[in-house]
Write a protein that holds these residues in place. Structure first.
Motif, mmCIF file in Angstrom:
data_model
loop_
_atom_site.group_PDB
_atom_site.id
_atom_site.type_symbol
_atom_site.label_atom_id
_atom_site.label_comp_id
_atom_site.label_asym_id
_atom_site.label_seq_id
_atom_site.Cartn_x
_atom_site.Cartn_y
_atom_site.Cartn_z
ATOM 1 N N ASP A 1 42.267 43.777 23.615
ATOM 2 C CA ASP A 1 41.407 44.355 22.581
ATOM 3 C C ASP A 1 40.618 45.541 23.141
ATOM 4 O O ASP A 1 40.643 45.832 24.341
ATOM 5 N N GLU A 2 39.908 46.214 22.252
ATOM 6 C CA GLU A 2 39.188 47.427 22.623
ATOM 7 C C GLU A 2 38.107 47.164 23.666
ATOM 8 O O GLU A 2 37.875 47.991 24.547
ATOM 9 N N THR A 3 37.473 46.028 23.600
ATOM 10 C CA THR A 3 36.425 45.692 24.565
ATOM 11 C C THR A 3 36.976 45.702 25.980
ATOM 12 O O THR A 3 36.364 46.250 26.894
ATOM 13 N N TRP A 4 38.147 45.114 26.188
ATOM 14 C CA TRP A 4 38.767 45.086 27.513
ATOM 15 C C TRP A 4 39.136 46.505 27.942
ATOM 16 O O TRP A 4 38.896 46.908 29.072
ATOM 17 N N ARG A 5 39.722 47.266 27.035
ATOM 18 C CA ARG A 5 40.205 48.612 27.370
ATOM 19 C C ARG A 5 39.092 49.611 27.655
ATOM 20 O O ARG A 5 39.329 50.623 28.299
ATOM 21 N N LEU A 6 37.882 49.352 27.193
ATOM 22 C CA LEU A 6 36.773 50.274 27.429
ATOM 23 C C LEU A 6 36.053 50.028 28.752
ATOM 24 O O LEU A 6 35.091 50.707 29.082
ATOM 25 N N THR A 7 36.539 49.061 29.514
ATOM 26 C CA THR A 7 35.954 48.711 30.806
ATOM 27 C C THR A 7 37.028 48.783 31.882
ATOM 28 O O THR A 7 38.163 48.366 31.655
ATOM 29 N N GLY A 8 36.666 49.294 33.045
ATOM 30 C CA GLY A 8 37.610 49.329 34.160
ATOM 31 C C GLY A 8 37.867 47.938 34.717
ATOM 32 O O GLY A 8 36.977 47.081 34.696
ATOM 33 N N HIS A 9 39.075 47.699 35.186
ATOM 34 C CA HIS A 9 39.455 46.399 35.759
ATOM 35 C C HIS A 9 40.295 46.631 37.010
ATOM 36 O O HIS A 9 41.037 47.610 37.091
ATOM 37 N N GLN A 10 40.188 45.698 37.960
ATOM 38 C CA GLN A 10 40.997 45.745 39.175
ATOM 39 C C GLN A 10 41.594 44.369 39.434
ATOM 40 O O GLN A 10 40.956 43.349 39.185
ATOM 41 N N HIS A 11 42.809 44.373 39.933
ATOM 42 C CA HIS A 11 43.513 43.134 40.256
ATOM 43 C C HIS A 11 44.192 43.342 41.613
ATOM 44 O O HIS A 11 44.841 44.371 41.821
ATOM 45 N N TYR A 12 44.020 42.390 42.529
ATOM 46 C CA TYR A 12 44.597 42.509 43.867
ATOM 47 C C TYR A 12 45.466 41.310 44.203
ATOM 48 O O TYR A 12 45.155 40.178 43.825
ATOM 49 N N TRP A 13 46.529 41.585 44.932
ATOM 50 C CA TRP A 13 47.380 40.547 45.489
ATOM 51 C C TRP A 13 47.169 40.556 46.995
ATOM 52 O O TRP A 13 47.261 41.601 47.641
ATOM 53 N N ARG A 14 46.896 39.379 47.542
ATOM 54 C CA ARG A 14 46.667 39.227 48.976
ATOM 55 C C ARG A 14 47.709 38.273 49.547
ATOM 56 O O ARG A 14 48.087 37.304 48.898
ATOM 57 N N LEU A 15 48.107 38.548 50.770
ATOM 58 C CA LEU A 15 49.070 37.693 51.455
ATOM 59 C C LEU A 15 48.460 37.258 52.784
ATOM 60 O O LEU A 15 48.191 38.088 53.651
ATOM 61 N N VAL A 16 48.222 35.948 52.899
ATOM 62 C CA VAL A 16 47.645 35.387 54.117
ATOM 63 C C VAL A 16 48.514 34.230 54.558
ATOM 64 O O VAL A 16 48.718 33.267 53.810
ATOM 65 N N ASP A 17 49.043 34.320 55.764
ATOM 66 C CA ASP A 17 49.901 33.272 56.330
ATOM 67 C C ASP A 17 51.055 32.904 55.399
ATOM 68 O O ASP A 17 51.364 31.729 55.203
ATOM 69 N N GLY A 18 51.659 33.901 54.785
ATOM 70 C CA GLY A 18 52.793 33.669 53.895
ATOM 71 C C GLY A 18 52.436 33.175 52.512
ATOM 72 O O GLY A 18 53.308 32.917 51.702
ATOM 73 N N ARG A 19 51.153 33.028 52.221
ATOM 74 C CA ARG A 19 50.691 32.528 50.920
ATOM 75 C C ARG A 19 50.116 33.678 50.108
ATOM 76 O O ARG A 19 49.190 34.352 50.536
ATOM 77 N N LEU A 20 50.658 33.881 48.920
ATOM 78 C CA LEU A 20 50.240 34.970 48.046
ATOM 79 C C LEU A 20 49.192 34.465 47.063
ATOM 80 O O LEU A 20 49.365 33.431 46.422
ATOM 81 N N THR A 21 48.090 35.189 46.977
ATOM 82 C CA THR A 21 47.051 34.892 45.983
ATOM 83 C C THR A 21 46.758 36.174 45.219
ATOM 84 O O THR A 21 47.020 37.276 45.708
ATOM 85 N N HIS A 22 46.221 36.019 44.023
ATOM 86 C CA HIS A 22 45.854 37.196 43.236
ATOM 87 C C HIS A 22 44.697 36.848 42.318
ATOM 88 O O HIS A 22 44.513 35.683 41.945
ATOM 89 N N ARG A 23 43.905 37.883 41.997
ATOM 90 C CA ARG A 23 42.786 37.674 41.075
ATOM 91 C C ARG A 23 42.206 39.006 40.649
ATOM 92 O O ARG A 23 42.374 40.031 41.317
ATOM 93 N N ASP A 24 41.503 38.972 39.520
ATOM 94 C CA ASP A 24 40.751 40.135 39.046
ATOM 95 C C ASP A 24 39.499 40.250 39.884
ATOM 96 O O ASP A 24 38.911 39.252 40.289
ATOM 97 N N GLU A 25 39.108 41.478 40.146
ATOM 98 C CA GLU A 25 37.879 41.727 40.887
ATOM 99 C C GLU A 25 37.099 42.819 40.189
ATOM 100 O O GLU A 25 37.649 43.653 39.493
ATOM 101 N N ALA A 26 35.797 42.812 40.400
ATOM 102 C CA ALA A 26 34.928 43.807 39.778
ATOM 103 C C ALA A 26 34.984 45.116 40.511
ATOM 104 O O ALA A 26 35.391 45.269 41.579
#
Length: 134
Positions: free
Chosen positions: A109-134
Protein backbone atom coordinates in the motif's frame (compact mmCIF):
# COMPACT_ATOMS: atom_id res chain seq x y z
CA UNK A 1 33.34 -9.32 -15.57
CA UNK A 2 36.12 -10.71 -13.44
CA UNK A 3 36.88 -9.44 -9.95
CA UNK A 4 40.24 -8.14 -11.16
CA UNK A 5 38.60 -5.93 -13.77
CA UNK A 6 36.28 -4.51 -11.15
CA UNK A 7 39.12 -3.82 -8.72
CA UNK A 8 38.11 -6.36 -6.11
CA UNK A 9 41.03 -7.75 -4.07
CA UNK A 10 42.19 -11.23 -5.09
CA UNK A 11 40.96 -12.84 -1.87
CA UNK A 12 37.40 -11.48 -2.38
CA UNK A 13 34.71 -12.49 -4.88
CA UNK A 14 31.05 -11.77 -5.50
CA UNK A 15 28.82 -14.78 -4.85
CA UNK A 16 26.22 -13.71 -7.46
CA UNK A 17 26.21 -12.23 -10.93
CA UNK A 18 23.90 -9.70 -12.52
CA UNK A 19 22.46 -12.59 -14.54
CA UNK A 20 21.54 -14.41 -11.31
CA UNK A 21 19.61 -11.35 -10.12
CA UNK A 22 17.99 -10.80 -13.52
CA UNK A 23 16.82 -14.42 -13.80
CA UNK A 24 15.53 -14.36 -10.21
CA UNK A 25 13.50 -11.18 -10.56
CA UNK A 26 12.32 -11.66 -14.13
CA UNK A 27 9.81 -8.91 -14.97
CA UNK A 28 10.39 -7.24 -11.58
CA UNK A 29 13.92 -6.34 -12.68
CA UNK A 30 12.41 -3.27 -14.33
CA UNK A 31 11.62 -1.98 -10.81
CA UNK A 32 15.31 -2.12 -9.80
CA UNK A 33 16.88 1.31 -10.15
CA UNK A 34 20.31 0.40 -8.81
CA UNK A 35 22.23 -2.91 -8.84
CA UNK A 36 25.63 -2.59 -7.21
CA UNK A 37 28.49 -4.98 -6.66
CA UNK A 38 30.21 -3.52 -3.62
CA UNK A 39 33.99 -3.21 -3.50
CA UNK A 40 34.50 -1.44 -0.18
CA UNK A 41 35.34 -2.66 3.24
CA UNK A 42 34.25 -5.97 4.71
CA UNK A 43 30.48 -6.10 5.24
CA UNK A 44 30.77 -8.68 7.99
CA UNK A 45 28.18 -11.39 7.57
CA UNK A 46 26.01 -9.47 5.06
CA UNK A 47 26.02 -11.15 1.65
CA UNK A 48 23.02 -9.50 -0.02
CA UNK A 49 21.08 -6.32 0.61
CA UNK A 50 17.93 -4.85 -0.85
CA UNK A 51 16.30 -1.51 -0.25
CA UNK A 52 13.15 0.31 -1.26
CA UNK A 53 14.09 3.90 -2.06
CA UNK A 54 11.00 5.97 -1.30
CA UNK A 55 10.03 9.19 -3.07
CA UNK A 56 11.65 11.46 -0.51
CA UNK A 57 13.16 14.83 -1.37
CA UNK A 58 16.95 14.68 -1.49
CA UNK A 59 17.52 18.29 -2.54
CA UNK A 60 16.91 21.71 -1.11
CA UNK A 61 14.39 22.35 -3.88
CA UNK A 62 12.24 19.57 -2.38
CA UNK A 63 11.95 17.84 -5.73
CA UNK A 64 12.00 14.09 -6.23
CA UNK A 65 13.67 12.65 -9.28
CA UNK A 66 11.50 9.75 -10.51
CA UNK A 67 14.54 7.64 -11.47
CA UNK A 68 15.63 7.52 -7.83
CA UNK A 69 12.46 5.76 -6.64
CA UNK A 70 12.52 1.96 -6.72
CA UNK A 71 14.46 -1.02 -5.49
CA UNK A 72 18.19 -1.05 -4.94
CA UNK A 73 20.17 -4.29 -4.64
CA UNK A 74 23.70 -4.67 -3.26
CA UNK A 75 25.80 -7.80 -3.71
CA UNK A 76 28.49 -7.92 -1.03
CA UNK A 77 31.85 -9.61 -1.66
CA UNK A 78 32.82 -12.73 0.28
CA UNK A 79 36.08 -14.63 0.72
CA UNK A 80 36.99 -16.16 -2.62
CA UNK A 81 37.34 -19.59 -1.00
CA UNK A 82 33.71 -19.40 0.20
CA UNK A 83 32.26 -18.12 -3.08
CA UNK A 84 30.91 -21.41 -4.47
CA UNK A 85 29.22 -22.51 -1.25
CA UNK A 86 27.78 -19.05 -0.67
CA UNK A 87 26.51 -18.90 -4.24
CA UNK A 88 24.66 -22.20 -3.82
CA UNK A 89 22.97 -21.03 -0.62
CA UNK A 90 22.01 -17.66 -2.09
CA UNK A 91 20.62 -19.13 -5.29
CA UNK A 92 18.61 -21.76 -3.41
CA UNK A 93 17.25 -19.57 -0.61
CA UNK A 94 18.06 -15.84 -0.75
CA UNK A 95 17.11 -15.17 -4.36
CA UNK A 96 13.58 -16.61 -4.01
CA UNK A 97 13.22 -14.58 -0.79
CA UNK A 98 14.47 -11.48 -2.61
CA UNK A 99 11.88 -11.98 -5.31
CA UNK A 100 9.12 -12.39 -2.72
CA UNK A 101 10.27 -9.22 -0.93
CA UNK A 102 10.22 -7.24 -4.18
CA UNK A 103 6.80 -8.67 -5.11
CA UNK A 104 5.43 -7.64 -1.71
CA UNK A 105 6.88 -4.16 -2.17
CA UNK A 106 5.31 -3.78 -5.60
CA UNK A 107 1.92 -4.84 -4.19
CA UNK A 108 2.29 -2.82 -0.97
CA UNK A 109 0.00 0.00 0.00
CA UNK A 110 0.92 3.67 -0.25
CA UNK A 111 2.00 3.88 3.39
CA UNK A 112 4.72 1.27 2.82
CA UNK A 113 5.85 2.84 -0.46
CA UNK A 114 6.24 6.32 1.07
CA UNK A 115 8.84 5.05 3.55
CA UNK A 116 12.31 3.69 2.84
CA UNK A 117 12.95 0.03 3.72
CA UNK A 118 16.05 -2.18 3.90
CA UNK A 119 16.35 -5.95 3.95
CA UNK A 120 19.61 -7.87 4.51
CA UNK A 121 20.65 -11.47 4.10
CA UNK A 122 23.45 -12.65 6.38
CA UNK A 123 25.42 -15.87 6.22
CA UNK A 124 27.07 -17.11 9.41
CA UNK A 125 28.58 -20.59 9.65
CA UNK A 126 26.61 -21.74 6.61
CA UNK A 127 23.30 -20.53 8.07
CA UNK A 128 21.38 -17.89 6.12
CA UNK A 129 19.21 -15.38 7.97
CA UNK A 130 17.32 -12.36 6.69
CA UNK A 131 15.25 -9.52 8.08
CA UNK A 132 14.04 -5.98 7.52
CA UNK A 133 16.12 -3.30 9.15
CA UNK A 134 15.58 0.39 9.75
Amino acid sequence: MSARNRRLPRHRAWPLTSTDIDVCLGPYMSRVTDLRFLTGQDSGSIVLGAAWVAPESRTYGRGVHPDSVGFSIDVHPVDATDRAATRDVLRAHALPQLRAWVEQGVAADETWRLTGHQHYWRLVDGRLTHRDEA
